[in-house]
Design a protein around this motif. Structure first.
Motif, PDB file in Angstrom:
ATOM      1  N   PRO A  73       5.026  -5.026   9.724  1.00 28.44           N
ATOM      2  CA  PRO A  73       4.014  -4.484   8.444  1.00 28.44           C
ATOM      3  C   PRO A  73       4.636  -4.323   7.244  1.00 28.44           C
ATOM      4  N   LEU A  74       3.794  -4.614   6.143  1.00 32.07           N
ATOM      5  CA  LEU A  74       4.270  -4.585   4.447  1.00 32.07           C
ATOM      6  C   LEU A  74       3.605  -3.425   3.942  1.00 32.07           C
ATOM      7  N   ARG A  75       4.305  -3.035   3.144  1.00 30.89           N
ATOM      8  CA  ARG A  75       3.974  -1.727   2.133  1.00 30.89           C
ATOM      9  C   ARG A  75       4.004  -2.487   0.793  1.00 30.89           C
ATOM     10  N   LEU A  76       3.004  -2.995   0.622  1.00 32.38           N
ATOM     11  CA  LEU A  76       2.906  -3.949  -0.699  1.00 32.38           C
ATOM     12  C   LEU A  76       2.564  -3.222  -1.955  1.00 32.38           C
ATOM     13  N   ALA A  77       3.244  -3.222  -3.069  1.00 32.08           N
ATOM     14  CA  ALA A  77       3.259  -2.598  -4.418  1.00 32.08           C
ATOM     15  C   ALA A  77       3.893  -3.312  -5.613  1.00 32.08           C
ATOM     16  N   ASP A  88       6.542  -5.935  -0.715  1.00 33.75           N
ATOM     17  CA  ASP A  88       7.178  -4.857   0.127  1.00 33.75           C
ATOM     18  C   ASP A  88       9.008  -4.926  -0.315  1.00 33.75           C
ATOM     19  N   ASP A 105      11.559  -3.390   0.653  1.00 34.86           N
ATOM     20  CA  ASP A 105      12.314  -3.366   1.779  1.00 34.86           C
ATOM     21  C   ASP A 105      12.556  -4.848   2.196  1.00 34.86           C
ATOM     22  N   ARG A 106      11.217  -5.646   2.503  1.00 31.94           N
ATOM     23  CA  ARG A 106      11.430  -6.455   3.096  1.00 31.94           C
ATOM     24  C   ARG A 106      11.800  -7.996   2.231  1.00 31.94           C
ATOM     25  N   HIS A 156       4.275 -12.663   2.750  1.00 30.46           N
ATOM     26  CA  HIS A 156       3.712 -12.399   1.473  1.00 30.46           C
ATOM     27  C   HIS A 156       3.031 -13.098   0.679  1.00 30.46           C
TER      28      HIS A 156
END
Length: 380
Positions: free
Chosen positions: A219-223, A263, A265-266, A350
């Motif tokens: 899972p990626l939380r992109l911003a 992301d 963290d990633r 990504h």
């Protein structure tokens, strides 16, 4: 040719050719018999002329019937002789052609059966037509890939077994010592056991992360993220370890870099892994540098060290799971060998790519990965 082979593709191809030959021969004979008389009469009329009396004169009529009979017999004999010769040649050619088509396919079938049985070293020789030769080459490529994957699987089992054996043996030894009264159950003992449990936990976490990465379920939380923020997080995490070992950690970071859609963290996980590897292989007094730059659509992150370097034969396999440049598998030479594999999966998730370079042993190594520029992703 054995009966079993004749019943296979070889036999079916040959019988198909024979059916075509028979159909052609029957058609030739039927059309000849149906049209020969008409064509003969037309040619006679054309030769003698329309006013000739050969159709009304009894003698000429009898001669015409005799001529037709002789002509028909000669024609049938000629058809039988020439047709038999043609069929014989066609059958011989069909045998050769069927063999040339069937044998490479049968070789592929036998090789695929052996590969299915676990003999991954099996290969076939490209033969036959261009298409069959190309098929054989692709089959060999597939077999080579499977053989390589099997070697990695065996290496995985060996690596995991080794990594599990050491902490389990330590925990077992201390537990038995406490039970037998040989080892004192004090804080130092429990700290050693807890440290080995931590090693097991990290191994399980790496394996779980690798499984999710290879299944593309990360899972990626992109911003929108500033590259400086990403680099600062990774450097802050590892700076004390660099200071303890006496390795300089520097950064070359322009101020006008555009944000990346990432992301945090990633990406920090990727940078921490690359920096950790660089620290591990760089002796005291060395230097590790992070450089970031951009073009119109891409942000480039590069980690360069002055450490032990990587031999050229290892470079193509750096991001394969459980591939280890150092085969000794000691506590000081690295973990399970999945860190770079996970990094590759994260970067590709990504929309970027990652690769490693080295000029050789003793000349350091460079790892570079890319991320797309944020404004390109949102279409502005």
């Amino acid at each position: 040719m054995t009966l079993s082979r004749f019943r296979g593709l070889y036999g079916r191809l040959f019988l198909a050719h024979v059916l075509v030959i028979v159909a052609g021969a029957v058609t030739l004979l039927a059309v000849t018999l149906l049209t020969a008389h008409t064509l003969h009469d037309r040619l006679m009329v054309a030769w003698l002329g329309p006013d000739a009396t050969w159709t009304t004169d009894p003698v000429m009529a009898e001669m015409e019937r005799a001529t037709n009979a002789v002509f028909e017999a000669a024609m049938i004999q000629a058809l039988v002789i020439s047709g038999g010769a043609a069929i014989g040649v066609a059958v011989a050619v069909s045998l050769v052609v069927s063999r040339r088509v069937a044998l490479p396919i049968q070789d592929l079938l036998r090789a695929s059966q052996r590969i299915a049985a676990g003999h991954y070293h099996e290969r076939v020789s490209p033969a036959g037509s261009e298409e069959l030769a190309a098929l054989a080459q692709q089959f060999n490529l597939m077999a080579e890939t499977l053989e390589h994957a099997e070697r990695r699987r065996v290496a995985l089992i060996g690596d995991v077994a080794h990594e599990l054996r050491t902490p389990l043996a330590t925990i077992e030894g201390y537990a038995e010592g406490v039970l037998d009264g040989v080892v004192t159950a004090n804080g130092e003992t429990w700290a050693l056991i807890l440290d080995e449990v931590g090693r097991l936990r990290r191994l399980v976490a790496d394996l779980q992360e690798l499984s999710r990465a290879e299944a593309r379920q990360l899972p990626l939380r992109l911003a929108p993220m500033a590259p400086a923020t990403l680099v600062d997080r990774a450097m802050a995490r590892l700076k004390p370890q660099f200071d303890d070992k006496g390795v300089a950690l520097t950064c070359t970071l322009p101020l006008d870099l555009p944000p990346a859609l990432a992301d945090a963290d990633r990406v920090a996980q990727v940078l921490i892994n690359l920096l950790g590897n660089a620290l591990q292989h760089t002796p005291a007094g060395g230097n590790v540098n992070i450089t970031v730059w951009t073009d119109v659509r891409t942000i480039w992150f590069q980690v360069r060290d002055t450490g032990s370097g990587i031999a050229a034969e290892h470079l193509p396999y750096l991001f394969e799971r459980f591939y280890r440049v150092d085969k000794s598998r000691t506590r000081t030479t690295g973990g399970t060998g999945v860190g770079l594999t996970i990094c590759k999966a994260l970067v590709e998730a990504h929309g970027g790519r990652i690769w490693g370079e080295s000029e050789g042993l003793g000349r350091g190594a460079t790892f570079t990965f890319t991320l797309p520029v944020h404004r390109c992703l949102i279409g502005t």
